[in-house]
Scaffold this motif. Sequence first.
Motif, PDB file in Angstrom:
ATOM      1  N   ALA A   2      33.167  55.780  58.691  1.00 54.31           N
ATOM      2  CA  ALA A   2      33.303  54.691  57.725  1.00 54.31           C
ATOM      3  C   ALA A   2      33.410  55.249  56.310  1.00 54.31           C
ATOM      4  N   HIS A   3      34.183  54.553  55.474  1.00 53.68           N
ATOM      5  CA  HIS A   3      34.404  54.965  54.089  1.00 53.68           C
ATOM      6  C   HIS A   3      34.081  53.814  53.151  1.00 53.68           C
ATOM      7  N   PRO A   4      33.767  54.118  51.881  1.00 53.30           N
ATOM      8  CA  PRO A   4      33.625  53.051  50.890  1.00 53.30           C
ATOM      9  C   PRO A   4      34.959  52.329  50.730  1.00 53.30           C
ATOM     10  N   ILE A   5      34.901  51.107  50.226  1.00 55.07           N
ATOM     11  CA  ILE A   5      36.114  50.318  50.038  1.00 55.07           C
ATOM     12  C   ILE A   5      36.023  49.560  48.713  1.00 55.07           C
ATOM     13  N   LYS A   6      37.133  49.552  47.972  1.00 54.53           N
ATOM     14  CA  LYS A   6      37.203  48.805  46.718  1.00 54.53           C
ATOM     15  C   LYS A   6      38.008  47.544  46.953  1.00 54.53           C
ATOM     16  N   LEU A   7      37.516  46.447  46.374  1.00 59.69           N
ATOM     17  CA  LEU A   7      38.279  45.205  46.414  1.00 59.69           C
ATOM     18  C   LEU A   7      37.948  44.355  45.213  1.00 59.69           C
ATOM     19  N   GLN A   8      38.740  43.344  45.028  1.00 59.68           N
ATOM     20  CA  GLN A   8      38.585  42.412  43.916  1.00 59.68           C
ATOM     21  C   GLN A   8      37.990  41.127  44.477  1.00 59.68           C
ATOM     22  N   ILE A   9      36.969  40.604  43.805  1.00 56.71           N
ATOM     23  CA  ILE A   9      36.478  39.285  44.173  1.00 56.71           C
ATOM     24  C   ILE A   9      36.627  38.378  42.958  1.00 56.71           C
ATOM     25  N   GLN A  10      36.989  37.134  43.238  1.00 54.55           N
ATOM     26  CA  GLN A  10      37.226  36.161  42.182  1.00 54.55           C
ATOM     27  C   GLN A  10      36.471  34.884  42.506  1.00 54.55           C
ATOM     28  N   PHE A  11      36.085  34.168  41.448  1.00 51.60           N
ATOM     29  CA  PHE A  11      35.365  32.904  41.595  1.00 51.60           C
ATOM     30  C   PHE A  11      36.030  31.860  40.724  1.00 51.60           C
ATOM     31  N   GLY A  12      36.063  30.619  41.206  1.00 51.92           N
ATOM     32  CA  GLY A  12      36.637  29.536  40.430  1.00 51.92           C
ATOM     33  C   GLY A  12      36.025  28.201  40.803  1.00 51.92           C
ATOM     34  N   GLY A  13      36.387  27.167  40.043  1.00 51.25           N
ATOM     35  CA  GLY A  13      35.928  25.818  40.325  1.00 51.25           C
ATOM     36  C   GLY A  13      34.440  25.608  40.116  1.00 51.25           C
ATOM     37  N   GLY A  14      33.806  26.519  39.394  1.00 59.11           N
ATOM     38  CA  GLY A  14      32.368  26.423  39.162  1.00 59.11           C
ATOM     39  C   GLY A  14      31.564  27.429  39.972  1.00 59.11           C
ATOM     40  N   SER A  91      35.421  37.008  60.481  1.00 57.15           N
ATOM     41  CA  SER A  91      35.743  38.219  61.234  1.00 57.15           C
ATOM     42  C   SER A  91      36.827  39.076  60.577  1.00 57.15           C
ATOM     43  N   TYR A  92      37.435  38.588  59.497  1.00 55.68           N
ATOM     44  CA  TYR A  92      38.505  39.345  58.845  1.00 55.68           C
ATOM     45  C   TYR A  92      37.980  40.703  58.386  1.00 55.68           C
ATOM     46  N   GLU A  93      38.670  41.769  58.774  1.00 55.28           N
ATOM     47  CA  GLU A  93      38.285  43.114  58.360  1.00 55.28           C
ATOM     48  C   GLU A  93      38.915  43.419  57.007  1.00 55.28           C
ATOM     49  N   LEU A  94      38.068  43.679  56.031  1.00 55.72           N
ATOM     50  CA  LEU A  94      38.515  43.924  54.664  1.00 55.72           C
ATOM     51  C   LEU A  94      39.298  45.223  54.566  1.00 55.72           C
ATOM     52  N   LEU A  95      40.334  45.189  53.737  1.00 54.73           N
ATOM     53  CA  LEU A  95      41.170  46.354  53.499  1.00 54.73           C
ATOM     54  C   LEU A  95      41.074  46.768  52.038  1.00 54.73           C
ATOM     55  N   GLU A  96      41.210  48.045  51.795  1.00 51.27           N
ATOM     56  CA  GLU A  96      41.223  48.563  50.427  1.00 51.27           C
ATOM     57  C   GLU A  96      42.215  47.759  49.593  1.00 51.27           C
ATOM     58  N   GLY A  97      41.763  47.277  48.437  1.00 49.43           N
ATOM     59  CA  GLY A  97      42.646  46.556  47.522  1.00 49.43           C
ATOM     60  C   GLY A  97      42.763  45.067  47.775  1.00 49.43           C
ATOM     61  N   ASP A  98      42.106  44.536  48.801  1.00 44.26           N
ATOM     62  CA  ASP A  98      42.140  43.093  49.048  1.00 44.26           C
ATOM     63  C   ASP A  98      41.572  42.340  47.852  1.00 44.26           C
ATOM     64  N   THR A  99      42.031  41.110  47.678  1.00 38.20           N
ATOM     65  CA  THR A  99      41.448  40.183  46.715  1.00 38.20           C
ATOM     66  C   THR A  99      40.887  39.010  47.501  1.00 38.20           C
ATOM     67  N   ILE A 100      39.591  38.783  47.351  1.00 39.12           N
ATOM     68  CA  ILE A 100      38.917  37.678  48.031  1.00 39.12           C
ATOM     69  C   ILE A 100      38.476  36.695  46.951  1.00 39.12           C
ATOM     70  N   ALA A 101      38.950  35.455  47.048  1.00 38.97           N
ATOM     71  CA  ALA A 101      38.631  34.426  46.056  1.00 38.97           C
ATOM     72  C   ALA A 101      37.759  33.349  46.691  1.00 38.97           C
ATOM     73  N   PHE A 102      36.784  32.891  45.924  1.00 42.40           N
ATOM     74  CA  PHE A 102      35.878  31.828  46.334  1.00 42.40           C
ATOM     75  C   PHE A 102      36.017  30.711  45.307  1.00 42.40           C
ATOM     76  N   ILE A 103      36.521  29.579  45.741  1.00 38.25           N
ATOM     77  CA  ILE A 103      36.776  28.465  44.823  1.00 38.25           C
ATOM     78  C   ILE A 103      36.011  27.242  45.278  1.00 38.25           C
ATOM     79  N   SER A 104      35.147  26.749  44.415  1.00 38.24           N
ATOM     80  CA  SER A 104      34.383  25.549  44.748  1.00 38.24           C
ATOM     81  C   SER A 104      35.256  24.318  44.571  1.00 38.24           C
ATOM     82  N   THR A 105      35.224  23.470  45.576  1.00 38.55           N
ATOM     83  CA  THR A 105      35.935  22.183  45.471  1.00 38.55           C
ATOM     84  C   THR A 105      34.934  21.043  45.309  1.00 38.55           C
ATOM     85  N   LEU A 106      33.659  21.398  45.115  1.00 37.55           N
ATOM     86  CA  LEU A 106      32.595  20.412  44.965  1.00 37.55           C
ATOM     87  C   LEU A 106      32.399  20.100  43.493  1.00 37.55           C
TER      88      LEU A 106
END
Length: 109
Positions: A2-14, A91-106
């Motif tokens: 296993a290796h370290p992994i860099k990715l971008q995470i983003q948040f929106g909608g509060g 279950s999605y396996e994260l890949l180097e450079g992925d961008t994962i966004a979390f957006i609240s719709t509440l």
Amino acid sequence: MAHPIKLQIQFGGGAELLFDSIKSRTIELPAIDKYFPECQREKWTIKELLVWMKDNLLRERPELFLQGDSVRPGILVLVNDTDWELYDELSYELLEGDTIAFISTLHGG
């Protein structure tokens, strides 16, 4: 191995309010076996990412972001701008450079 992994995470909608009001950040996850010694896989999944985020980034009111081992209903999760439902969700396996966004719709009222 296993290796370290860099990715971008983003948040929106509060959702960013739960994470020090930071809308976007680059993170480096350690090798998965360093964070989860019992893990037999070499790659992080979104499920483990959520645990790491709770332990390292979530600053307040975890019940507004997490429910059980997933995000609460009303939080839209995007993997590289695509709904995570098309990528096996937790279950999605994260890949180097992925961008994962979390957006609240509440919205409170």
